[in-house]
Structure formats: C-alpha cells, structure tokens
Design a protein around this motif. Structure first.
Motif, PDB file in Angstrom:
ATOM      1  N   LEU A 120       0.858  -1.216   0.019  1.00 17.14           N
ATOM      2  CA  LEU A 120      -0.004   0.166  -0.019  1.00 17.14           C
ATOM      3  C   LEU A 120       0.868   1.139   0.069  1.00 17.14           C
ATOM      4  O   LEU A 120       1.766   1.418   0.781  1.00 17.14           O
ATOM      5  CB  LEU A 120      -0.740  -0.036   1.283  1.00 17.14           C
ATOM      6  N   ALA A 121       0.828   2.132  -1.135  1.00 18.97           N
ATOM      7  CA  ALA A 121       1.715   3.115  -1.295  1.00 18.97           C
ATOM      8  C   ALA A 121       0.937   4.475  -0.716  1.00 18.97           C
ATOM      9  O   ALA A 121       0.005   4.646  -1.367  1.00 18.97           O
ATOM     10  CB  ALA A 121       2.111   3.268  -2.674  1.00 18.97           C
ATOM     11  N   VAL A 122       1.312   5.183   0.421  1.00 14.80           N
ATOM     12  CA  VAL A 122       0.526   6.087   1.054  1.00 14.80           C
ATOM     13  C   VAL A 122       1.092   7.545   0.745  1.00 14.80           C
ATOM     14  O   VAL A 122       1.760   7.949   1.255  1.00 14.80           O
ATOM     15  CB  VAL A 122       0.453   5.779   2.811  1.00 14.80           C
ATOM     16  N   GLY A 123       0.304   7.986  -0.192  1.00 12.87           N
ATOM     17  CA  GLY A 123       0.569   9.316  -0.642  1.00 12.87           C
ATOM     18  C   GLY A 123       1.256   9.535  -1.768  1.00 12.87           C
ATOM     19  O   GLY A 123       1.761   8.564  -2.485  1.00 12.87           O
ATOM     20  N   THR A 138      -4.294  11.300  -6.742  1.00  9.42           N
ATOM     21  CA  THR A 138      -5.762  11.216  -7.101  1.00  9.42           C
ATOM     22  C   THR A 138      -6.056  10.578  -8.529  1.00  9.42           C
ATOM     23  O   THR A 138      -7.050   9.893  -8.638  1.00  9.42           O
ATOM     24  CB  THR A 138      -6.232  12.640  -7.230  1.00  9.42           C
ATOM     25  N   SER A 139      -5.061  10.598  -9.534  1.00 11.51           N
ATOM     26  CA  SER A 139      -5.543   9.731 -10.684  1.00 11.51           C
ATOM     27  C   SER A 139      -4.791   8.340 -10.294  1.00 11.51           C
ATOM     28  O   SER A 139      -5.191   7.352 -11.112  1.00 11.51           O
ATOM     29  CB  SER A 139      -5.016  10.449 -11.713  1.00 11.51           C
ATOM     30  N   LEU A 140      -3.796   8.142  -9.476  1.00 10.55           N
ATOM     31  CA  LEU A 140      -3.256   6.784  -9.287  1.00 10.55           C
ATOM     32  C   LEU A 140      -4.010   5.770  -8.455  1.00 10.55           C
ATOM     33  O   LEU A 140      -4.049   4.667  -8.946  1.00 10.55           O
ATOM     34  CB  LEU A 140      -1.942   7.089  -8.797  1.00 10.55           C
ATOM     35  N   PHE A 160      -4.715   7.597  -0.567  1.00 14.15           N
ATOM     36  CA  PHE A 160      -4.390   8.788  -0.246  1.00 14.15           C
ATOM     37  C   PHE A 160      -3.545   8.845   1.055  1.00 14.15           C
ATOM     38  O   PHE A 160      -3.904   7.945   2.081  1.00 14.15           O
ATOM     39  CB  PHE A 160      -5.726   9.562   0.276  1.00 14.15           C
ATOM     40  N   HIS A 161      -2.985  10.004   1.333  1.00 14.76           N
ATOM     41  CA  HIS A 161      -2.447  10.092   2.771  1.00 14.76           C
ATOM     42  C   HIS A 161      -3.271  10.488   3.805  1.00 14.76           C
ATOM     43  O   HIS A 161      -4.215  11.351   3.438  1.00 14.76           O
ATOM     44  CB  HIS A 161      -1.076  11.139   2.685  1.00 14.76           C
ATOM     45  N   THR A 180     -10.908   6.190   0.271  1.00 13.10           N
ATOM     46  CA  THR A 180      -9.963   5.424   0.863  1.00 13.10           C
ATOM     47  C   THR A 180     -10.116   4.100   1.856  1.00 13.10           C
ATOM     48  O   THR A 180      -9.553   3.097   1.707  1.00 13.10           O
ATOM     49  CB  THR A 180      -9.035   6.472   1.919  1.00 13.10           C
ATOM     50  N   LEU A 181     -11.286   4.253   2.420  1.00  8.97           N
ATOM     51  CA  LEU A 181     -11.667   3.070   3.004  1.00  8.97           C
ATOM     52  C   LEU A 181     -12.128   2.101   1.752  1.00  8.97           C
ATOM     53  O   LEU A 181     -11.688   0.783   2.108  1.00  8.97           O
ATOM     54  CB  LEU A 181     -13.165   3.400   3.694  1.00  8.97           C
ATOM     55  N   ALA A 182     -12.515   2.288   0.820  1.00 12.78           N
ATOM     56  CA  ALA A 182     -12.775   1.311  -0.303  1.00 12.78           C
ATOM     57  C   ALA A 182     -11.569   0.692  -0.676  1.00 12.78           C
ATOM     58  O   ALA A 182     -11.544  -0.238  -0.786  1.00 12.78           O
ATOM     59  CB  ALA A 182     -13.628   2.036  -1.558  1.00 12.78           C
ATOM     60  N   ASP A 183     -10.611   1.607  -1.028  1.00 11.68           N
ATOM     61  CA  ASP A 183      -9.324   1.122  -1.257  1.00 11.68           C
ATOM     62  C   ASP A 183      -8.610  -0.052  -0.487  1.00 11.68           C
ATOM     63  O   ASP A 183      -8.278  -0.816  -0.745  1.00 11.68           O
ATOM     64  CB  ASP A 183      -8.248   2.194  -1.445  1.00 11.68           C
ATOM     65  N   LEU A 184      -8.776   0.324   0.739  1.00  8.36           N
ATOM     66  CA  LEU A 184      -8.332  -0.567   1.883  1.00  8.36           C
ATOM     67  C   LEU A 184      -9.303  -1.872   1.659  1.00  8.36           C
ATOM     68  O   LEU A 184      -8.526  -2.876   2.143  1.00  8.36           O
ATOM     69  CB  LEU A 184      -8.360   0.013   3.380  1.00  8.36           C
ATOM     70  N   GLN A 185     -10.634  -1.895   1.491  1.00  9.94           N
ATOM     71  CA  GLN A 185     -11.116  -2.953   1.542  1.00  9.94           C
ATOM     72  C   GLN A 185     -10.808  -3.900   0.321  1.00  9.94           C
ATOM     73  O   GLN A 185     -10.956  -5.020   0.393  1.00  9.94           O
ATOM     74  CB  GLN A 185     -12.756  -2.666   1.530  1.00  9.94           C
ATOM     75  N   GLU A 186     -10.683  -3.297  -0.597  1.00 11.42           N
ATOM     76  CA  GLU A 186     -10.058  -3.819  -1.855  1.00 11.42           C
ATOM     77  C   GLU A 186      -8.804  -4.596  -1.695  1.00 11.42           C
ATOM     78  O   GLU A 186      -8.507  -5.681  -2.026  1.00 11.42           O
ATOM     79  CB  GLU A 186      -9.836  -3.069  -3.047  1.00 11.42           C
TER      80      GLU A 186
END
Ligand code: URA
Length: 198
Positions: A120-123, A138-140, A160-161, A180-186
């Motif tokens: 997970l690349a944060v920021g 934002t686009s990545l 997102f950071h 971000t929650l959705a990214d973490l769930q994925e």
C-alpha cells in the motif's frame, strides 16, 4: 532468517548517517510488523510523534489511518508498516530527492526480505516512486498495479495520505475518506483471495 536480516537492517538504520536527516532526528523509524507480512504499507516520512517514539504512523494521521484499516478488516498488526525515508524531515517537509536516494537501500532490503504480495503506497511520494511516474495520487489511486523487485513481482495499491484525509474529513460517498476506505477494503479482499485464512 528474515527476522535476522531485518533486525540487522534496523540497527544499521538507527545509526545511519547517509543523509543530513540524521543530524536532526531523535529516533530513526525503521518500521514495524510481522517479518513475514503478506503486505507492506509504505508512507512518506516520519512526523514529530514518530520521531519521538521511533514507531511509524502513531500520530494524528497515523491514528486515522489505523482506524480506517481496522474498519476495512485490515488491522495494522497484520502489515509491515514503514516509510520511504526512516528519519523525520525538519518541519515535516517532504523528503528531498537526495534523502530518498540515500534511504532507498533500506526500503529495497525490507521488501526483498519480507517479499510482500501487496504494497500500500500511502501518498504521492511512495506512489510515484513505486510506479515510476510523476502522476498524482488522485489519478493513481483506485487500482492495483504490478511492480517488481529482483524478479519478484508484487502488487501496488496507491491510497491517499491520511494527512490529506484530516484536511478533507467529509465521510460522504465519493469523498477522500470513503474512497480510501474502499481502497483498503479492496486490498483486504485481494489478500483474502491470495491467502486462505488471511
Ligand atoms: N506520515 C507518514 O507518511 N509516515 C508516518 O510514519 C507518519 C506520518
């Protein structure tokens, strides 16, 4: 074996003088988590609280990130958590190119020892470094990418950071906190699929 490599690497980071951040740090923040973690979380650089205690993501933004991870079913204890640079840049500025370069061997060695399936690349800073692009977070974010280190492939998910989330606190759908929650769930779903019983 992994534990051995990482503990030697930690001692070496704690007495590292490869860049000028060593002159102002209180404690180097090597990172923490299981040595055989299936995923790593890589932030930008330690802040004031992290510098004080020598642990990653334990200040205000770290607490927000940890609570979103918990909510997503991805408790921080299951991941190895670290940063692109192991020492705090003064005034919490972004790490400079020279500092990133000086510290890169530590991160590469951590990845080589842990061999995560997912990072997970944060920021912006880690997302751009892992994906070799100048594009912004934002686009990545919102997708998985493949990356490779020494013939060892792994996935990267930019998120997102949390300091950006602290400035954009709406929990409405489509806003930074909920995506971000959705990214973490994925990320959690990816790990569940790859590792039965994760
Ligand atoms: N921000 C980061 O990028 N890393 C930390 O460890 C804390 C805050």
């Amino acid at each position: 074996m992994q534990a051995d490599i990482l503990s030697k690497l930690k001692s070496s980071a704690e007495s590292c003088y490869m860049c000028s951040l060593a002159e102002t740090r209180k404690k180097a923040v090597f990172g923490e988590g299981p040595f055989d973690a299936p995923a790593m979380l890589v932030g930008e650089a330690p802040g004031a609280d992290e510098d004080e205690l020598g642990r990653p993501f334990i200040g205000r933004s770290g607490r927000l990130l940890s609570s979103l991870m918990e909510e997503a079913g991805l408790p921080r204890e299951k991941l190895f958590i670290t940063n692109m640079v192991k020492c705090r840049p003064p005034e919490n500025r972004l790490p400079a190119r020279k500092e990133l370069e000086a510290c890169r061997p530590y991160l590469l060695a951590q990845i080589a020892a842990i061999r995560p399936l997912l990072v997970l690349a944060v920021g912006n800073v880690p997302a751009r470094a892992f994906l070799h692009t100048g594009e912004g977070i934002t686009s990545l974010r919102g997708k998985f990418y493949t990356a490779e280190l020494e013939d060892f492939p792994f996935m990267v998910r930019p998120v997102f950071h949390p300091s950006y989330l602290l400035r954009n606190r709406s929990v409405e759908e489509g806003k930074p906190v909920s995506v971000t929650l959705a990214d973490l769930q994925e990320a959690r779903k990816f790990l569940e699929k790859a590792i039965p019983g994760f």
